[in-house]
Design a protein around this motif. Structure first.
Motif, PDB file in Angstrom:
ATOM      1  N   ARG A   1      24.049  35.147  44.666  1.00 31.73           N
ATOM      2  CA  ARG A   1      23.609  36.564  44.654  1.00 31.73           C
ATOM      3  C   ARG A   1      24.484  37.405  43.781  1.00 31.73           C
ATOM      4  NH1 ARG A   1      22.780  34.548  50.020  1.00 31.73           N
ATOM      5  NH2 ARG A   1      24.727  35.419  50.765  1.00 31.73           N
ATOM      6  N   ASP A   2      25.710  37.195  43.932  1.00 31.82           N
ATOM      7  CA  ASP A   2      26.553  37.851  42.876  1.00 31.82           C
ATOM      8  C   ASP A   2      26.271  37.529  41.351  1.00 31.82           C
ATOM      9  OD1 ASP A   2      28.213  38.665  45.165  1.00 31.82           O
ATOM     10  OD2 ASP A   2      29.849  37.245  44.695  1.00 31.82           O
ATOM     11  N   ILE A   3      25.770  36.644  41.191  1.00 29.63           N
ATOM     12  CA  ILE A   3      25.380  36.465  39.657  1.00 29.63           C
ATOM     13  C   ILE A   3      24.252  37.255  39.563  1.00 29.63           C
ATOM     14  CG2 ILE A   3      24.054  34.790  38.211  1.00 29.63           C
ATOM     15  CD1 ILE A   3      25.592  32.444  39.303  1.00 29.63           C
ATOM     16  N   LYS A   4      23.278  37.605  40.132  1.00 32.08           N
ATOM     17  CA  LYS A   4      22.209  38.654  40.053  1.00 32.08           C
ATOM     18  C   LYS A   4      22.576  39.909  40.309  1.00 32.08           C
ATOM     19  CE  LYS A   4      18.810  35.358  41.906  1.00 32.08           C
ATOM     20  NZ  LYS A   4      17.715  35.299  42.801  1.00 32.08           N
ATOM     21  N   ASN A   5      23.483  40.215  41.106  1.00 30.72           N
ATOM     22  CA  ASN A   5      23.835  41.784  41.212  1.00 30.72           C
ATOM     23  C   ASN A   5      25.052  42.197  40.661  1.00 30.72           C
ATOM     24  OD1 ASN A   5      21.695  41.650  43.129  1.00 30.72           O
ATOM     25  ND2 ASN A   5      23.096  41.059  44.926  1.00 30.72           N
ATOM     26  N   LEU A   6      26.087  41.623  40.018  1.00 22.65           N
ATOM     27  CA  LEU A   6      27.318  41.918  39.385  1.00 22.65           C
ATOM     28  C   LEU A   6      27.137  41.725  37.770  1.00 22.65           C
ATOM     29  CD1 LEU A   6      29.975  40.254  41.670  1.00 22.65           C
ATOM     30  CD2 LEU A   6      28.946  42.562  41.790  1.00 22.65           C
ATOM     31  N   SER A   7      27.867  42.611  37.398  1.00 24.16           N
ATOM     32  CA  SER A   7      27.815  42.187  35.642  1.00 24.16           C
ATOM     33  C   SER A   7      28.797  40.933  35.502  1.00 24.16           C
ATOM     34  CB  SER A   7      28.625  43.438  35.300  1.00 24.16           C
ATOM     35  OG  SER A   7      29.950  43.404  35.568  1.00 24.16           O
ATOM     36  N   SER A   8      28.496  40.227  34.180  1.00 22.48           N
ATOM     37  CA  SER A   8      29.374  39.169  33.888  1.00 22.48           C
ATOM     38  C   SER A   8      31.063  39.474  34.192  1.00 22.48           C
ATOM     39  CB  SER A   8      29.118  38.697  32.466  1.00 22.48           C
ATOM     40  OG  SER A   8      27.755  38.623  32.145  1.00 22.48           O
ATOM     41  N   HIS A   9      31.560  40.525  33.831  1.00 22.83           N
ATOM     42  CA  HIS A   9      32.913  40.775  33.767  1.00 22.83           C
ATOM     43  C   HIS A   9      33.331  40.927  35.261  1.00 22.83           C
ATOM     44  CE1 HIS A   9      36.812  42.402  32.844  1.00 22.83           C
ATOM     45  NE2 HIS A   9      36.603  43.418  33.900  1.00 22.83           N
ATOM     46  N   THR A  10      32.622  41.616  36.214  1.00 16.05           N
ATOM     47  CA  THR A  10      32.915  41.802  37.468  1.00 16.05           C
ATOM     48  C   THR A  10      32.722  40.241  38.235  1.00 16.05           C
ATOM     49  OG1 THR A  10      32.060  44.067  37.640  1.00 16.05           O
ATOM     50  CG2 THR A  10      32.277  43.104  39.631  1.00 16.05           C
ATOM     51  N   PHE A  11      31.693  39.660  37.876  1.00 13.07           N
ATOM     52  CA  PHE A  11      31.497  38.441  38.391  1.00 13.07           C
ATOM     53  C   PHE A  11      32.872  37.423  38.171  1.00 13.07           C
ATOM     54  CE2 PHE A  11      30.122  33.772  38.303  1.00 13.07           C
ATOM     55  CZ  PHE A  11      29.520  33.816  39.267  1.00 13.07           C
ATOM     56  N   LEU A  12      33.220  37.320  37.046  1.00  8.75           N
ATOM     57  CA  LEU A  12      34.237  36.626  36.696  1.00  8.75           C
ATOM     58  C   LEU A  12      35.669  37.182  37.273  1.00  8.75           C
ATOM     59  CD1 LEU A  12      33.739  35.953  32.897  1.00  8.75           C
ATOM     60  CD2 LEU A  12      33.517  34.137  34.764  1.00  8.75           C
ATOM     61  N   LEU A  13      35.710  38.215  37.615  1.00  3.78           N
ATOM     62  CA  LEU A  13      36.976  38.729  38.528  1.00  3.78           C
ATOM     63  C   LEU A  13      36.794  38.409  39.849  1.00  3.78           C
ATOM     64  CD1 LEU A  13      37.165  42.524  36.974  1.00  3.78           C
ATOM     65  CD2 LEU A  13      38.744  40.488  36.467  1.00  3.78           C
ATOM     66  N   GLU A  14      35.654  38.495  40.270  1.00  2.00           N
ATOM     67  CA  GLU A  14      35.344  37.977  41.897  1.00  2.00           C
ATOM     68  C   GLU A  14      35.669  36.864  42.020  1.00  2.00           C
ATOM     69  OE1 GLU A  14      34.105  39.811  44.608  1.00  2.00           O
ATOM     70  OE2 GLU A  14      34.816  41.787  43.516  1.00  2.00           O
ATOM     71  N   TRP A  15      35.229  35.668  41.083  1.00  2.00           N
ATOM     72  CA  TRP A  15      35.291  34.149  41.222  1.00  2.00           C
ATOM     73  C   TRP A  15      36.171  33.694  40.162  1.00  2.00           C
ATOM     74  CZ3 TRP A  15      32.776  32.176  45.125  1.00  2.00           C
ATOM     75  CH2 TRP A  15      31.933  32.953  45.852  1.00  2.00           C
ATOM     76  N   THR A  16      37.624  34.136  40.403  1.00  2.00           N
ATOM     77  CA  THR A  16      38.575  33.826  39.615  1.00  2.00           C
ATOM     78  C   THR A  16      38.970  32.203  39.169  1.00  2.00           C
ATOM     79  OG1 THR A  16      40.072  33.836  41.380  1.00  2.00           O
ATOM     80  CG2 THR A  16      39.995  35.933  40.205  1.00  2.00           C
ATOM     81  N   LYS A  17      38.454  31.415  40.163  1.00  2.00           N
ATOM     82  CA  LYS A  17      38.815  29.884  39.817  1.00  2.00           C
ATOM     83  C   LYS A  17      37.829  29.553  38.575  1.00  2.00           C
ATOM     84  CE  LYS A  17      41.849  29.160  43.091  1.00  2.00           C
ATOM     85  NZ  LYS A  17      41.883  30.410  43.409  1.00  2.00           N
ATOM     86  N   LEU A  18      36.926  30.142  38.161  1.00  2.00           N
ATOM     87  CA  LEU A  18      36.356  29.786  36.749  1.00  2.00           C
ATOM     88  C   LEU A  18      37.056  29.872  35.699  1.00  2.00           C
ATOM     89  CD1 LEU A  18      32.765  31.659  37.469  1.00  2.00           C
ATOM     90  CD2 LEU A  18      33.280  28.959  37.384  1.00  2.00           C
ATOM     91  N   SER A  19      37.983  30.322  35.786  1.00  2.00           N
ATOM     92  CA  SER A  19      39.080  30.799  34.689  1.00  2.00           C
ATOM     93  C   SER A  19      40.323  29.459  34.844  1.00  2.00           C
ATOM     94  CB  SER A  19      39.992  32.133  34.852  1.00  2.00           C
ATOM     95  OG  SER A  19      40.721  32.121  35.830  1.00  2.00           O
ATOM     96  N   ASP A  20      40.117  28.608  35.827  1.00  5.30           N
ATOM     97  CA  ASP A  20      40.914  27.529  35.892  1.00  5.30           C
ATOM     98  C   ASP A  20      40.838  26.644  35.012  1.00  5.30           C
ATOM     99  OD1 ASP A  20      41.915  24.767  37.270  1.00  5.30           O
ATOM    100  OD2 ASP A  20      43.062  26.494  38.535  1.00  5.30           O
ATOM    101  N   ALA A  21      41.804  25.667  34.453  1.00  3.07           N
ATOM    102  CA  ALA A  21      41.588  24.532  33.477  1.00  3.07           C
ATOM    103  C   ALA A  21      40.381  23.616  33.906  1.00  3.07           C
ATOM    104  CB  ALA A  21      42.855  23.933  33.004  1.00  3.07           C
ATOM    105  N   ARG A  22      40.456  23.322  35.142  1.00  2.55           N
ATOM    106  CA  ARG A  22      39.556  22.379  35.845  1.00  2.55           C
ATOM    107  C   ARG A  22      37.934  22.967  36.102  1.00  2.55           C
ATOM    108  NH1 ARG A  22      44.133  21.424  40.406  1.00  2.55           N
ATOM    109  NH2 ARG A  22      44.019  23.473  40.058  1.00  2.55           N
ATOM    110  N   ALA A  23      37.714  24.197  35.772  1.00  2.00           N
ATOM    111  CA  ALA A  23      36.534  25.121  36.211  1.00  2.00           C
ATOM    112  C   ALA A  23      35.307  24.384  36.013  1.00  2.00           C
ATOM    113  CB  ALA A  23      36.633  26.281  35.540  1.00  2.00           C
ATOM    114  N   SER A  24      35.403  22.916  34.898  1.00  3.15           N
ATOM    115  CA  SER A  24      34.105  22.423  34.769  1.00  3.15           C
ATOM    116  C   SER A  24      33.471  21.715  35.856  1.00  3.15           C
ATOM    117  CB  SER A  24      34.397  21.391  33.583  1.00  3.15           C
ATOM    118  OG  SER A  24      35.499  20.583  34.017  1.00  3.15           O
TER     119      SER A  24
END
Length: 289
Positions: free
Chosen positions: A203-226
């Protein structure tokens, strides 16, 4: 949880008596009255949400909380309790209430708003008690209906929500999301919570901008995010994750053929020729092994 372990949990919690309602905190601010019930002391828990921070700011200037802010505090507490599968007993409500009054001293005048203990034939009441009972009841119903919910979702949902991930209460989803913002050490726990929070993330992917989404889901910046991306991919496309690798040789032939016919820029042609040379060299080396 087995009966003996529940008794043990109750005994462990009540080894230290709860403070008498309305008495000042003599144990020090670092000693949480709700230890073993909340995942961390109430002040820390509230700092993870904007509504919690606003309530703390009111307290810092000796301002009384509004009913809306009281309800926000109750929601934050109950979400934390349900997320961590903690069962509340009668004594626990008083300990939580003492913790609230310790952080918000002016709330001593409003104790009955949060919790009124059972007297005679009258059941316990108060917003804290009611919220926990209602949320717990909804959660049990969702768990009971989980198999049928999953089947229905597979056929009715046009997007990716609910596929192989049972629908859970919105407050629990928000709590999982908040927990992922705080969690740092246990990567296995992060992966489990990531899977359970799939629907709210979609739902966040649809409702948030890319920048805001990455701020909300910070674990995607982790080295193990894959690993987290793979979890979402496997939910969206079950058993499809290895298809590209299994058909890589076939895909490579087709893409080489396509580029050979459609590249016109001289520089790009040279780069493509270098790729072919390197690929042929690697294949020759593998064949000689």
């Amino acid at each position: 949880m087995s009966v003996p372990s529940k008794i043990g949990e109750w005994w462990k919690r009540n080894e230290t008596p709860a403070s008498t309602p309305g008495t000042p905190d003599t144990t020090g601010s670092n000693c949480s009255k709700a230890k073993g019930i909340l995942s961390e002391d109430l002040t820390e828990l509230l700092t993870h949400t904007s509504k919690g921070k606003l309530a703390l700011e009111c307290s810092s200037v000796n301002k009384k909380l509004s009913d809306e802010q009281r309800d926000d505090i109750i929601n934050i507490i109950i979400e934390d309790i349900l997320t961590n599968n903690v069962t509340l007993y009668t004594q626990d409500y008083m300990r939580i209430l003492d913790e609230i009054c310790s952080v918000f001293p002016l709330e001593n005048e409003m104790r009955d708003y949060y919790y009124i203990s059972r007297k005679g034939k009258n059941n316990a009441s108060g917003k804290l008690y009611a919220k926990y009972r209602n949320k717990k009841s909804k959660r049990i119903k969702l768990l009971i209906s989980e198999p049928s919910t999953s089947k229905a979702a597979t056929h009715t949902s046009p997007n990716f929500c609910n596929k192989d991930v049972p629908e859970i209460d919105e407050s629990v989803e928000n709590s999982l999301k908040a927990s992922l913002l705080r969690e740092c050490n246990d990567w296995g726990s992060i992966c489990e919570k990531w899977k359970r929070s799939f629907n709210i993330r979609q739902r966040d992917i649809k409702n948030l901008s890319s920048h805001t989404f990455l701020l909300e889901w910070t674990k995607l910046s982790d080295a193990r995010a894959s690993e987290l991306v793979n979890i979402d991919f496997d939910i969206m496309y079950p058993q499809k994750g290895n298809l590209l690798l299994s058909k890589w040789d076939q895909f490579k032939k087709k893409i080489y053929n396509y580029y050979g016919k459609n590249i016109h820029n001289e520089h790009c042609k040279q780069l493509f020729a270098n790729v072919l040379t390197a690929s042929n060299g690697a294949n020759s080396k593998n064949n000689n092994c």
